[in-house]
Scaffold this active site. Sequence first.
Site, short mmCIF file in Angstrom:
data_model
loop_
_atom_site.label_atom_id
_atom_site.label_comp_id
_atom_site.label_asym_id
_atom_site.label_seq_id
_atom_site.Cartn_x
_atom_site.Cartn_y
_atom_site.Cartn_z
N ASP A 60 89.86 -1.09 5.52
CA ASP A 60 90.84 -1.01 6.60
C ASP A 60 92.25 -0.93 6.03
O ASP A 60 92.54 -1.40 4.92
CB ASP A 60 90.71 -2.20 7.56
N GLU B 61 90.36 -7.03 6.26
CA GLU B 61 91.30 -7.73 5.38
C GLU B 61 92.72 -7.68 5.92
O GLU B 61 93.47 -8.65 5.81
CB GLU B 61 91.25 -7.13 3.98
#
Length: 401
Positions: A94, A159
């Site tokens: 991400d 994250e």
Amino acid sequence: MSEGLNPRQALHHGYSRPIKPSTLARMSDTVELARQLISCPSVTPEDAGCQQIMAERLAAIGFSIENLPFEDVSNFWARRGTQGPLLAFAGHTDVVPPGPRDQWQSDPFTPEIRDGMLYGRGAADMKGSLAAMVTACEDFVAAHPDHKGSIGFLITSDEEGPSINGTVKVVQHLQARGETIDWCLVGEPSSRERLGDVIKNGRRGSLNGKLRIRGKQGHVAYPHLAANPIHLAAPALAELAAIEWDQGNDHFPPTTFQISNIHGGTGAENVIPGDLDIMFNLRYSTQLTEQAIRERVQRLLDTHQLNYTLDWRLSGEPFLTPAGELVDAARAAIREVAGIETELSTSGGTSDGRFIAPTGAQVMELGPLNATIHQVNECVAAEDVERLADIYRKILDRLLT
């Protein structure tokens, strides 16, 4: 090979020697994989296909793939081998939102190479590292199909977000079945000025507080009928900001306290607010514990006789990986590939390493330059992506052969 780099280009960024011709044959593969990953618009918590690309490459060289979705987060665990020791690569697919598109010189999800730099959201944080991890393992397995121990990949799409359904859940899953990571290499962009000049061998703890000071709303012309929570809180906040929590130690800087948000009032000029809301964070060293911080803050607020509520959220405990097999292997690999000595550091924010270190694993962060992360026109030197793959490969050589 129109986007490949010739040996002379390796002299940029202060490298002591050019890229070897043998490296050029593989260069387009690592950079091309990075480009494929950047092309996936994986704004947190979306993965947008990144993990499938990685998993297919890893499965082709003998990794078993286990998809571990939790809520809206995509995760996977891959492992090659069944014996210890286990070296795991950890990272995230991400990325943060790209921000204003008109401020990018090219589309953030259409990677471009200009003047040797690979541009795109996630180029440095951390799709370049993910590509380097995969191609390093491909090269290593080709040379050592019967390597000792095991190699793992712990990859999440959570994250950059709340970090609730990502690495922490995968680690819990692995622990529940007795699977233990010995060494963990996190691909966060750790380098400051040259690739490999800094590796993170630990991180400070991060403790967040949401504080509400209760007063009494009223008219500004009649303060004796109200209680202004801003005025009431000001002395306590000044005292909190002035505290010397500790002096740090050989591995960590001193603990810091920062107010990140403060809000009170209705927006009207003539109304004394009823409540004051404050958000703050402490980044703390191993000199302190979460409990000690909580107690000191609450003791101070009580001393000022404030009417308050305080909610705490721990982002992560501090951790440290001292010099040992993993750090030594990384230093040697950086020395061989980049020709420099590396600095150990625990500065900066948090990473998912905070969820892995408590299991007893040696955890280290090693990735490209962090100069443009979370910015428009994020970029990384294409040659750094390749050199990073070489460094990862040499760490594998040192630990698993």
